[in-house]
Write an enzyme that holds these catalytic residues in place. Structure first.
Site, PDB file in Angstrom:
ATOM      1  CD  GLU A  51      -2.776   1.353   2.369  1.00  0.00           C
ATOM      2  OE1 GLU A  51      -2.749   0.501   3.269  1.00  0.00           O
ATOM      3  OE2 GLU A  51      -3.497   2.363   2.389  1.00  0.00           O
ATOM      4  NE  ARG A 276       4.174  -7.940  10.445  1.00  0.00           N
ATOM      5  CZ  ARG A 276       3.692  -7.105   9.542  1.00  0.00           C
ATOM      6  NH1 ARG A 276       2.820  -7.511   8.663  1.00  0.00           N
ATOM      7  NH2 ARG A 276       4.098  -5.853   9.510  1.00  0.00           N
ATOM      8  CE  LYS A 286       3.172  -0.021   4.553  1.00  0.00           C
ATOM      9  NZ  LYS A 286       2.581  -0.183   3.219  1.00  0.00           N
TER      10      LYS A 286
HETATM   11  P1  ATP Z   1       3.039  -2.486   7.820  1.00  0.00           P
HETATM   12  O1  ATP Z   1       2.475  -3.360   8.893  1.00  0.00           O
HETATM   13  O2  ATP Z   1       4.471  -2.198   7.927  1.00  0.00           O
HETATM   14  O3  ATP Z   1       2.218  -1.262   7.570  1.00  0.00           O
HETATM   15  P2  ATP Z   1       1.708  -3.705   5.763  1.00  0.00           P
HETATM   16  O4  ATP Z   1       1.481  -5.156   5.797  1.00  0.00           O
HETATM   17  O5  ATP Z   1       0.565  -2.842   6.104  1.00  0.00           O
HETATM   18  O6  ATP Z   1       2.980  -3.364   6.565  1.00  0.00           O
HETATM   19  P3  ATP Z   1       1.704  -3.561   2.994  1.00  0.00           P
HETATM   20  O7  ATP Z   1       2.124  -2.431   2.140  1.00  0.00           O
HETATM   21  O8  ATP Z   1       0.271  -3.913   3.053  1.00  0.00           O
HETATM   22  O9  ATP Z   1       2.245  -3.210   4.407  1.00  0.00           O
HETATM   23  O10 ATP Z   1       2.586  -4.840   2.717  1.00  0.00           O
HETATM   24  C1  ATP Z   1       2.849  -5.356   1.451  1.00  0.00           C
HETATM   25  C2  ATP Z   1       3.241  -6.804   1.593  1.00  0.00           C
HETATM   26  O11 ATP Z   1       4.377  -6.926   2.430  1.00  0.00           O
HETATM   27  C3  ATP Z   1       2.137  -7.636   2.206  1.00  0.00           C
HETATM   28  O12 ATP Z   1       1.940  -8.768   1.399  1.00  0.00           O
HETATM   29  C4  ATP Z   1       2.658  -8.024   3.549  1.00  0.00           C
HETATM   30  O13 ATP Z   1       2.284  -9.339   3.844  1.00  0.00           O
HETATM   31  C5  ATP Z   1       4.177  -7.931   3.383  1.00  0.00           C
HETATM   32  N1  ATP Z   1       4.822  -7.572   4.648  1.00  0.00           N
HETATM   33  C6  ATP Z   1       4.652  -6.438   5.356  1.00  0.00           C
HETATM   34  N2  ATP Z   1       5.387  -6.462   6.483  1.00  0.00           N
HETATM   35  C7  ATP Z   1       6.062  -7.630   6.495  1.00  0.00           C
HETATM   36  C8  ATP Z   1       6.993  -8.251   7.401  1.00  0.00           C
HETATM   37  N3  ATP Z   1       7.387  -7.656   8.520  1.00  0.00           N
HETATM   38  N4  ATP Z   1       7.467  -9.475   7.079  1.00  0.00           N
HETATM   39  C9  ATP Z   1       7.087 -10.081   5.938  1.00  0.00           C
HETATM   40  N5  ATP Z   1       6.230  -9.551   5.053  1.00  0.00           N
HETATM   41  C10 ATP Z   1       5.701  -8.349   5.310  1.00  0.00           C
END
Ligand code: ATP
Ligand code: MG
Length: 577
Positions: A51, A276, A286
């Site tokens: 996102e 994760r 983020k």
């Molecule tokens: P955040 O929690 O940092 O805001 P998010 O999951 O909201 O991260 P997205 O932009 O939705 O951020 O993430 C894009 C992809 O990255 C998703 O498929 C998510 O599963 C993966 N992702 C995000 N954080 C991690 C992490 N710490 N480890 C592995 N994969 C991750």
């Protein structure tokens, strides 16, 4: 803390084809089964779906390596899709930063950059289909009521009094929601599933909300926006994704992911979840990282202390080291906290191979060599990396006044101090033997301001024909030629190993490390670095790895200490065994 085992699950690159590999991680194992069974016509097509509401961090790097890595291993494709269904927080700045970071990490989506916001029309049509099927309804309950009616894990939810509106009424209301007839938040479109479901996500989840916000790409075209859940699976379907790989927190969303696709009767990708990445002494979210930026706890998203890819790049991390790290932590189904020392270990191993070794004095002490001919300057040979001859050598200037490290001299040396002291002889790396004759002090403060030494002209290159031994070898720079530099040292961003492990009511920022940045502003680096460009990485002999920062100006370089020379990972690993 869980320390990952050495990953034996990774694909053995030496074998002929992935289909013959004996040991696979669980995702690749599923994919191989699917290929064998001819599912999705044997295709492999993944996507990375960020996102654009912030910069990517090392957790995303793990997901990127998995998404792009799996596709590459099976001759498939991986799309980059901006998952942009929340107009309030998204921007083009973030889109551009995300693209730059993924490219830097070494992955290529070719011409397959997509935006969920390009699917809004199609998603709207899908929603209408569900309304027409009697599978979605417009609800007038307030947000607070919806929350209250939802129930809890132990208590079933309650049905809204608007749940049994007719298809005609729902269709009419939904169309008027889109047309902008109702105020923000006054109505939502919900899926009609099961308010008593054990899975809270299945209790009539919201599909659309009314929100008059300008979207960074669609402007004011829309005043209703689909939720993440209603966007993600359908976007996967539109793009023909075969395996929708995501992190574990989406596991509970999978039944809903499947429900929408089944009800719509459209192409059905398969969602698979992996653990994760959590890293010690930092936060990978983020939302929280944005707080640190917005509240000024760091200088920006690319502050070298941040676990963002842009911060790590500025700090001096290499994409190779990050990919190696992602490879070593592997793909597991169980969440764990990985020690940041492992990441730094991977970095050190990579930097050791690729960086030139140069000399920099961080706490300069002036040394005058009394018997060195006045005005003379010599060009001495210095190997760029003694472990790799192919990296060649360079010429460094030597003259009668040099700087050495303040801590390399002691007036009253303790027992095991093998460096310079009055009357003692040491080697200057690549140069000569010198002996300390006199110590000059500030009359008032008693501080040592200068040393006077003599050199042995027979010891050029740092060796003597009589085989005379010295205890220590010091790094140095020629005073007249040295370049001024500021050096920034970084420590963990958080003092607490797991900043998420909080007591009731505690703020994660309480554990920010007040000493995570230390600046030395009066350093001297050898003249061969005068033209060094931002992003160039070096090993400063005896000091660690450093990277030129973009804050550098002419005649004054700024360096970030990337990582120290001391490998704490080896110690941790040993303790584990
Ligand atoms: P955040 O929690 O940092 O805001 P998010 O999951 O909201 O991260 P997205 O932009 O939705 O951020 O993430 C894009 C992809 O990255 C998703 O498929 C998510 O599963 C993966 N992702 C995000 N954080 C991690 C992490 N710490 N480890 C592995 N994969 C991750
Ligand atoms: Mg998310």
């Amino acid at each position: 803390m869980i320390v990952p085992e050495k990953n034996t699950d990774k694909l053995d690159k030496d074998v002929k084809g992935p289909l013959e590999t004996p040991q696979l991680d669980f995702i690749r194992a599923i994919i191989e089964e699917d290929i064998k069974a001819g599912k999705h016509d044997g295709r492999v097509h993944t996507r990375f779906p960020p996102e654009p509401n912030g910069y990517l961090h090392i957790g995303h790097a793990k997901a990127i390596c998995i998404d792009f890595g799996v596709a590459a291993d099976y001759g498939g494709k991986c799309n980059l899709r901006m998952d942009d269904s929340n107009p309030a927080k998204e921007s083009m700045e973030f889109v551009e930063a995300i693209e730059e970071d993924i490219r830097w990490l070494g992955f290529d989506w070719e011409d397959r950059l997509y935006f969920a916001s390009d699917y809004y029309e199609q998603l709207y049509e899908y929603a209408e289909q569900l309304v027409k099927k009697g599978k979605a309804y417009v609800d007038d309950l307030s947000a607070a009521e919806i929350r209250e009616y939802r129930g809890t894990l132990t208590k079933p939810g309650r049905e809204s009094r608007y749940r049994n509106r007719s298809v005609e009424e729902n269709l009419d209301l939904f169309q008027r929601m889109r047309a902008g007839e109702f105020p923000d938040g006054s109505k939502v479109l919900r899926a009609k599933i099961d308010m008593a479901s054990g899975n809270l996500n299945m209790r009539d989840p919201i599909m659309y909300r009314i929100l008059r916000a300008k979207h960074y790409r669609r402007g004011n075209t829309w005043c209703i926006y689909p939720t993440y859940d209603f966007t993600h699976g359908q976007s996967d379907s539109i793009e023909g994704i075969t395996h929708s790989l995501c992190s574990l927190e989406f596991e509970d969303h999978r039944p809903l992911y499947d429900w929408y696709l089944d009800q719509l009767g459209i192409y059905h990708p398969q969602q698979i979840e992996f653990a994760r990445l959590n890293l010690s002494h930092t936060v990978l979210s983020k939302r929280l990282l944005k707080q640190l930026v917005d509240e000024g706890h760091v200088s920006g998203w690319d502050d070298p202390r941040m676990p963002t890819l842009s911060g790590m790049r500025r700090r001096g991390y290499t994409p190779e080291a990050i990919r190696d790290f992602c490879d070593r932590i592997g793909v597991a189904k169980r969440d764990s906290l990985v020690n940041i020392a492992l990441l730094q270990h991977c970095l050190r191993e990579d930097l050791n191979k690729r960086t030139q070794r140069v000399m920099a004095v961080l706490h300069p002490l002036r040394v005058v060599i009394d018997n060195y001919p006045e005005g003379k300057v010599e060009e001495l040979d210095a190997a760029n990396n003694p472990e790799d001859e192919s990296m060649g050598s360079r010429k460094i200037p030597f003259s009668g006044t040099i700087y050495i490290e303040r801590e390399d001299f002691r007036e009253d040396p303790p027992k095991k101090f093998f460096r310079l002291a009055p009357g003692r002889e040491v080697r200057l790396k690549h140069a000569y033997y010198i002996t300390c004759d006199r110590v000059m002090k500030d009359q008032r403060t008693g501080e040592i301001v200068e040393l006077h030494c003599t050199y042995d002209p027979e010891s050029r290159g740092g060796w003597t024909s009589d085989g005379r031994k010295v205890m220590g070898t010091l790094h140095w720079v020629s005073a007249e030629h040295a370049v001024n530099a500021e050096v920034r040292f970084y420590d963990h961003l958080f003092v607490k190993e797991d900043p998420f492990d909080l007591k009731e009511g505690e703020d994660f920022k309480h554990y920010l490390n007040p000493n995570s940045l230390e600046v030395l502003s009066d350093c001297k680096v050898e003249s061969t670095l005068a033209e060094a460009k931002p992003g160039s990485r070096y090993q400063f002999l005896r000091q660690g790895y450093f990277c030129v920062d973009s804050d550098s100006i002419e005649q004054r370089l700024v360096f970030n200490r990337t990582v120290s020379l001391r490998d704490t990972w080896a110690k941790i690993e040993k303790a584990q065994q």
